[in-house]
Design a protein around this motif. Structure first.
Motif, PDB file in Angstrom:
ATOM      1  N   ARG A  99      -8.609  -3.581  -1.515  1.00  0.00           N
ATOM      2  CA  ARG A  99      -9.514  -2.986  -0.522  1.00  0.00           C
ATOM      3  C   ARG A  99      -8.741  -2.451   0.689  1.00  0.00           C
ATOM      4  NH1 ARG A  99     -13.299  -7.683  -1.553  1.00  0.00           N
ATOM      5  NH2 ARG A  99     -14.746  -6.834  -3.083  1.00  0.00           N
ATOM      6  N   TYR A 140      -6.865   0.674  -0.542  1.00  0.00           N
ATOM      7  CA  TYR A 140      -7.760   1.776  -0.916  1.00  0.00           C
ATOM      8  C   TYR A 140      -8.070   2.652   0.299  1.00  0.00           C
ATOM      9  CZ  TYR A 140     -11.575   4.361  -3.029  1.00  0.00           C
ATOM     10  OH  TYR A 140     -12.371   5.372  -3.505  1.00  0.00           O
ATOM     11  N   ASN A 141      -8.196   2.034   1.449  1.00  0.00           N
ATOM     12  CA  ASN A 141      -8.503   2.784   2.672  1.00  0.00           C
ATOM     13  C   ASN A 141      -7.282   3.458   3.293  1.00  0.00           C
ATOM     14  OD1 ASN A 141     -11.288   2.144   2.673  1.00  0.00           O
ATOM     15  ND2 ASN A 141     -10.787   0.116   3.432  1.00  0.00           N
ATOM     16  N   LYS A 142      -6.099   3.192   2.768  1.00  0.00           N
ATOM     17  CA  LYS A 142      -4.861   3.734   3.355  1.00  0.00           C
ATOM     18  C   LYS A 142      -4.183   4.798   2.503  1.00  0.00           C
ATOM     19  CE  LYS A 142      -3.444  -0.296   5.990  1.00  0.00           C
ATOM     20  NZ  LYS A 142      -2.336  -1.194   6.294  1.00  0.00           N
ATOM     21  N   CYS A 145       0.814  -1.214   0.000  1.00  0.00           N
ATOM     22  CA  CYS A 145       0.000   0.000   0.000  1.00  0.00           C
ATOM     23  C   CYS A 145       0.849   1.267   0.000  1.00  0.00           C
ATOM     24  CB  CYS A 145      -0.919   0.026   1.224  1.00  0.00           C
ATOM     25  SG  CYS A 145      -2.029  -1.384   1.357  1.00  0.00           S
ATOM     26  N   LYS A 182      -4.570   5.886  -5.088  1.00  0.00           N
ATOM     27  CA  LYS A 182      -5.983   5.619  -4.779  1.00  0.00           C
ATOM     28  C   LYS A 182      -6.798   5.550  -6.072  1.00  0.00           C
ATOM     29  CE  LYS A 182      -9.452   6.704  -1.397  1.00  0.00           C
ATOM     30  NZ  LYS A 182      -9.213   6.543   0.018  1.00  0.00           N
ATOM     31  N   THR A 195      -3.841   7.803  -0.844  1.00  0.00           N
ATOM     32  CA  THR A 195      -4.473   8.973  -1.448  1.00  0.00           C
ATOM     33  C   THR A 195      -3.878   9.190  -2.835  1.00  0.00           C
ATOM     34  OG1 THR A 195      -2.796  10.450  -0.506  1.00  0.00           O
ATOM     35  CG2 THR A 195      -4.808  10.119   0.789  1.00  0.00           C
ATOM     36  N   LYS A 229      -8.885   2.333  -7.393  1.00  0.00           N
ATOM     37  CA  LYS A 229     -10.315   2.456  -7.703  1.00  0.00           C
ATOM     38  C   LYS A 229     -10.612   1.884  -9.083  1.00  0.00           C
ATOM     39  CE  LYS A 229     -14.479   4.582  -7.337  1.00  0.00           C
ATOM     40  NZ  LYS A 229     -15.415   3.578  -7.802  1.00  0.00           N
TER      41      LYS A 229
END
Length: 189
Positions: free
Chosen positions: A168, A171-173, A134, A179, A175, A183
């Motif tokens: 997933r 995606y939450n970690k 990530c 990101k 920017t 997406k």
């Protein structure tokens, strides 16, 4: 202070030698990871202790060793990408050792369960807090994705599941452009 994973592996080997006197020391020594990641352990240890050759559930040679080599030969990763690769390869290999049959009898291995358990360990290794995919750049992600045979990965249900789980989590970690790339990937899956 966190103990390096390869030292934990040495500890496992020492304990195995104490509690499994019938197993030769040189036999389990093949399962110890070095500080520098290598791929030989898939053949010299894992496939030797869990003989699934010819099985539809064979993992160690057809998947583990194959992608280990692809990642080690991957050119152009950033320093952070190289750190992630090395940490991930060690993690993946170290997760396997406790899953191997303790008696060292390769034919006592449940190939189907081994494949399931090993695949289930992937996401945690890819997203380790100390070195997570990530945190890598889009350039590193692109190189890593290209090395994994993306078409085959998307067709294979187990690989596709991993891709979704990692995407997933990341995606939450993240920017920005990472990101956005995640997406787009999730939208395609």
């Amino acid at each position: 202070m966190q103990i390096p994973l390869y030292l934990l592996n040495l500890r496992r080997l020492f304990l195995a030698l104490i509690f499994l006197p019938g197993v030769a020391a040189s036999s389990w020594a093949a399962c110890v990871n070095t500080a520098t990641p290598t791929c030989g352990v898939y053949q010299s240890c894992f496939a030797d202790r869990c003989n699934c050759s010819g099985s539809q559930y064979e993992y160690f040679k057809s998947y583990g060793e194959k992608y280990c080599k692809a990642f080690l030969e991957l050119p152009g990763l950033s320093d952070k990408g190289n750190k992630w690769r090395d940490s991930t390869l060690r993690c993946l290999q170290e997760k396997i050792v406790p899953m191997l049959p303790v008696d060292g009898a390769a034919n006592s291995c449940n190939c189907k369960q081994m494949q399931i358990d090993v695949f289930d360990s992937h996401v945690a290794c890819y997203t380790q807090p100390s070195s997570s995919i990530c945190d890598l750049s889009v350039a590193d992600w692109s190189k890593i994705t290209a090395a994994t045979d993306p078409i085959a990965s998307l067709v294979d249900q187990k690989s596709r599941k991993q891709i979704k789980e990692v995407a997933r989590i990341c995606y939450n970690k993240v920017t920005g452009d990472v990101k956005d790339a995640i997406k787009k990937l999730l939208d395609k899956l």
